[in-house]
Enzyme design. Structure first.
Site, PDB file in Angstrom:
ATOM      1  N   ASN A   9     -12.096   2.015 -57.541  1.00  0.00           N
ATOM      2  CA  ASN A   9     -12.646   1.264 -56.877  1.00  0.00           C
ATOM      3  C   ASN A   9     -10.872   0.532 -55.620  1.00  0.00           C
ATOM      4  OD1 ASN A   9     -13.626  -1.427 -55.617  1.00  0.00           O
ATOM      5  ND2 ASN A   9     -13.409  -2.179 -57.901  1.00  0.00           N
ATOM      6  N   LYS A  11     -11.101  -1.257 -53.385  1.00  0.00           N
ATOM      7  CA  LYS A  11     -11.246  -2.951 -52.629  1.00  0.00           C
ATOM      8  C   LYS A  11     -10.618  -2.905 -51.909  1.00  0.00           C
ATOM      9  CE  LYS A  11     -10.147  -3.870 -58.239  1.00  0.00           C
ATOM     10  NZ  LYS A  11      -9.207  -4.712 -58.784  1.00  0.00           N
ATOM     11  N   HIS A  94     -18.994  -6.801 -59.809  1.00  0.00           N
ATOM     12  CA  HIS A  94     -17.303  -7.668 -59.890  1.00  0.00           C
ATOM     13  C   HIS A  94     -17.317  -8.702 -60.184  1.00  0.00           C
ATOM     14  CE1 HIS A  94     -13.034  -6.143 -59.554  1.00  0.00           C
ATOM     15  NE2 HIS A  94     -13.063  -5.003 -60.012  1.00  0.00           N
ATOM     16  N   GLU A  96     -14.619  -9.955 -59.728  1.00  0.00           N
ATOM     17  CA  GLU A  96     -13.713 -10.630 -58.780  1.00  0.00           C
ATOM     18  C   GLU A  96     -14.995 -10.834 -57.689  1.00  0.00           C
ATOM     19  OE1 GLU A  96     -11.589  -7.197 -57.223  1.00  0.00           O
ATOM     20  OE2 GLU A  96     -10.094  -7.476 -59.552  1.00  0.00           O
ATOM     21  N   GLU A 166     -16.151  -5.020 -68.514  1.00  0.00           N
ATOM     22  CA  GLU A 166     -14.879  -4.356 -67.710  1.00  0.00           C
ATOM     23  C   GLU A 166     -14.144  -6.117 -67.595  1.00  0.00           C
ATOM     24  OE1 GLU A 166     -13.765  -2.203 -64.427  1.00  0.00           O
ATOM     25  OE2 GLU A 166     -14.369  -4.073 -62.929  1.00  0.00           O
ATOM     26  N   GLY A 172      -6.493  -5.290 -63.557  1.00  0.00           N
ATOM     27  CA  GLY A 172      -5.271  -5.559 -62.560  1.00  0.00           C
ATOM     28  C   GLY A 172      -3.763  -6.579 -63.241  1.00  0.00           C
ATOM     29  N   SER A 212      -7.222  -1.771 -66.329  1.00  0.00           N
ATOM     30  CA  SER A 212      -5.690  -1.146 -66.566  1.00  0.00           C
ATOM     31  C   SER A 212      -6.618   0.110 -66.762  1.00  0.00           C
ATOM     32  CB  SER A 212      -4.372  -2.293 -66.949  1.00  0.00           C
ATOM     33  OG  SER A 212      -4.671  -3.398 -66.559  1.00  0.00           O
TER      34      SER A 212
HETATM   35  C1  PEP Z   1     -10.709  -2.465 -61.384  1.00  0.00           C
HETATM   36  O1  PEP Z   1     -11.398  -4.348 -60.236  1.00  0.00           O
HETATM   37  O2  PEP Z   1     -12.627  -2.614 -61.543  1.00  0.00           O
HETATM   38  C2  PEP Z   1     -10.271  -2.881 -62.426  1.00  0.00           C
HETATM   39  C3  PEP Z   1     -10.567  -2.319 -63.397  1.00  0.00           C
HETATM   40  O3  PEP Z   1      -9.007  -2.811 -61.923  1.00  0.00           O
HETATM   41  P1  PEP Z   1      -7.695  -2.321 -62.903  1.00  0.00           P
HETATM   42  O4  PEP Z   1      -8.209  -0.777 -62.947  1.00  0.00           O
HETATM   43  O5  PEP Z   1      -6.365  -2.342 -61.403  1.00  0.00           O
HETATM   44  O6  PEP Z   1      -7.861  -3.313 -64.259  1.00  0.00           O
END
Ligand code: PEP
Length: 249
Positions: A9, A11, A94, A96, A166, A172, A212
């Site tokens: 992703n 973003k 997601h 976000e 997630e 992040g 992460s």
């Molecule tokens: C995400 O935004 O779906 C995500 C998992 O981000 P990150 O890997 O940076 O934690």
């Protein structure tokens, strides 16, 4: 056999030249045949990237879509449009989008329906906040997100979905759920699906972990029996890291 999937992703990152450079570096690398890799760049890159991905094993994903096919929805993009440029996967729900755009699971279920109607595969995201986990509400939070977002589908439709667990506190932040924490929730999601749809559906749906994931922790996470791959944010912006994660099974 459940499909192994790693989806990147991007973003709202990378302009056209930066995105092309990253994609070329990924395409120049060896990615194992048993992993389905998905690249989800910003909408504006999708059409051009589809040309670059033809004759490769990588699939194209989008980061969102609208629930209607067309109409007066300024700034939005429909699943029908995504299909027409060769997109195969659509990330929906997601955290976000839930946080900054006030999306909730019931609203997202309409997007899921429309994505399925057009023969695309939703990557439906769920996950608890840190407060919900600290208060012991994580299982119930996930159960309700799965039920409200996906349980309107029939068996065959659900089998076309991918689920991404997630935990919001791990996205992040550099803080990853331990393999035990992630496995516990993945097994719970599979059990929740089995109760509603039976074991065949639960055993065959791919459930990805996101939060992460890096080359240094991917192997341990992907070794868990109910983790079928990853949804990758930050590490998907670096070709070497992304490819290493794709090759972590
Ligand atoms: C995400 O935004 O779906 C995500 C998992 O981000 P990150 O890997 O940076 O934690």
């Amino acid at each position: 056999m459940r499909q192994k999937i790693v989806a990147g992703n991007w973003k709202m990152n990378l302009d056209l030249n930066e995105g092309k450079e990253l994609l070329i570096n990924i395409l120049d690398s060896d990615i194992s045949d048993n992993t389905q890799c998905v690249i989800a760049p910003p909408y504006i890159h999708l059409s051009g990237f589809k040309q670059m991905l033809s004759h490769t094993k990588l699939s194209l994903g989008s980061q969102n879509c609208h629930q209607q096919d067309s109409g007066a929805y300024t700034g939005e993009v429909s699943a029908a449009m995504l299909k027409s440029v060769g997109v195969e996967y659509v990330i929906l729900g997601h955290s976000e989008r839930r946080e900054y755009f006030n999306e909730d699971s019931l609203g997202i279920s309409f997007k899921v329906n429309n994505v399925i109607k057009h023969g695309l595969r939703p990557i439906y995201c769920c996950g608890e906040t840190l407060t919900q986990r600290k208060e012991g509400e994580h299982f119930e939070t996930i159960r309700v997100q799965i039920k409200n977002g996906l349980f309107q589908l029939n068996e065959m439709e659900l089998l076309n979905c991918v689920i991404a667990y997630e935990p919001v506190w791990a996205i992040g932040t550099g803080e990853t759920a331990s393999p035990e924490q992630a496995q516990e929730i993945h097994a719970f999601i599979r059990k929740t699906i089995a109760q509603e749809y039976g074991d065949m559906v639960a055993d065959n749906i791919s459930i990805l972990y996101g939060g992460s994931v890096k080359p240094g922790n991917a192997v341990e996470l992907f070794n868990c029996p109910d983790i079928d791959g990853g949804l990758i944010g930050g590490a998907a912006l670096d070709a070497e890291s992304f490819v290493a994660i794709c090759n972590s099974f």
